[in-house]
Design an enzyme around this catalytic site. Structure first.
Site, mmCIF file in Angstrom:
data_model
loop_
_atom_site.group_PDB
_atom_site.id
_atom_site.type_symbol
_atom_site.label_atom_id
_atom_site.label_comp_id
_atom_site.label_asym_id
_atom_site.label_seq_id
_atom_site.Cartn_x
_atom_site.Cartn_y
_atom_site.Cartn_z
ATOM 1 C CE LYS A 28 -3.981 -49.559 -47.697
ATOM 2 N NZ LYS A 28 -3.158 -48.836 -48.734
ATOM 3 C CG HIS A 36 -0.567 -42.777 -41.814
ATOM 4 N ND1 HIS A 36 -1.814 -42.567 -42.339
ATOM 5 C CD2 HIS A 36 0.173 -43.312 -42.819
ATOM 6 C CE1 HIS A 36 -1.830 -42.963 -43.608
ATOM 7 N NE2 HIS A 36 -0.639 -43.405 -43.928
ATOM 8 C CB SER A 38 -7.735 -51.717 -47.098
ATOM 9 O OG SER A 38 -7.008 -50.934 -47.992
#
Ligand code: A3P
Length: 288
Positions: free
Chosen positions: A44, A99, A129
């Site tokens: 995010k 990630h 988010s």
């Protein structure tokens, strides 16, 4: 923040999207090529925005090339279980997303000449988010309790673990010439200037008109309207877009609409404690 998960080296992964084998393969066996470009973020933080920018730069702004493939297949996450299939369709130079925190990143990267672009975002906006994201992505049990959600985030119970550890881990590389870091807020403030800096880092020479096209097609509005970039071609049993958008607001500071004063002060205290050993200051520390 509830999702079916397993832990790998202290970090949470969602069952179904990852397996212990896929993460272990990403860390230990995955072969990094010297001309690879890695788009690394904590979730995010602007991952998809950077996918769009990097692929447009690769094709010198030619949107017909970038729109030939949905965004999540253009630059797949190399630690996912589905990556083995997706990697076969990639043309060099590969632009891959991840990630993964620094301590689990592909070992072969550290012996390669490949480049990493790392985006960071105000963690308060990351939380907001993610809070909304958990309402549309089916792996999560959605919650309305923002206080519990905030606490889980602080304790590293989110997918990919602690934001603080992620940023501190990756900032060990801040002086490495193969590593470029930028904030989501810098991208928002100076979209074109950021694209120019990214081109320079990648050694890509685009003329002014090509840079303009990259910027034009990577604005929030343009990506939101683009079915190849807005995740609308993902089945609704994976992401339910009737409950919200993947490209939700695309702004900085939405946390102010979600945090109470007490939550904001509490988060500030935790932030200062956890980040005190990192000798860096970020945009959001002055403006929050
Ligand atoms: P919001 O939920 O605050 O709107 P990621 O790609 O890492 O999952 O990050 C998603 C966040 O980036 C979402 O934030 C999304 O709207 C925002 N985003 C995606 N593309 C963007 C763009 N072109 N400009 C600004 N924000 C963008």
């Amino acid at each position: 923040m509830s999702f079916d998960h397993f832990d790998y080296k202290g970090v949470r992964f969602a069952k179904g999207i990852y397996t212990e084998e896929s993460v272990s393969h990403a860390e230990n066996e995955f072969e990094v090529f010297d001309d690879d470009i890695y788009n690394v973020t904590y979730p995010k933080s602007g991952t998809n925005w950077m996918i769009e920018i990097l692929n447009l730069i690769k094709h010198k702004g030619d949107v017909t090339k970038t729109n030939a493939t949905p965004i999540f297949s253009r630059s797949p996450w190399y630690e996912t279980a589905s990556f083995k299939e997706r990697v076969k369709k990639l043309d060099p130079p590969r632009i891959l997303s991840s990630h993964l925190p620094h301590h689990i990143f592909a070992k072969s990267y550290f012996k390669s000449k490949a480049k990493i672009i790392y985006i960071m975002r105000n963690p308060r906006d990351v939380i907001v988010s993610l809070f909304h994201f958990t309402k549309i992505v089916k792996i999560y049990t959605p919650t309305e309790n923002f206080q519990n959600f905030l606490e889980d985030f602080i304790q590293g119970k989110a997918l990919y673990g602690s934001w603080f550890d992620h940023v501190k881990g990756w900032m060990q590389m801040k002086d490495d010439e193969r590593f470029f870091f930028i904030t989501y807020e810098e991208l928002l403030q100076d979209h074109r200037g950021s694209v120019v800096r990214i081109c320079k880092f990648l050694g890509q020479e685009l003329d002014d008109a090509q840079i303009d096209t990259v910027v034009k097609h990577s604005t929030f509005q343009s990506m939101k309207e683009n079915p190849m970039s807005n995740w609308s071609n993902v089945p609704s049993y994976v992401i339910d877009l009737s409950k919200g958008s993947f490209l939700r607001k695309g702004i900085s500071g939405d946390w102010k609409n979600h945090f109470t004063v007490a939550q904001s002060e509490y988060f500030d205290k935790i932030y200062q404690e956890k980040m005190k050993d990192l000798n860096m200051s970020f945009f959001w520390e002055q403006s929050s």
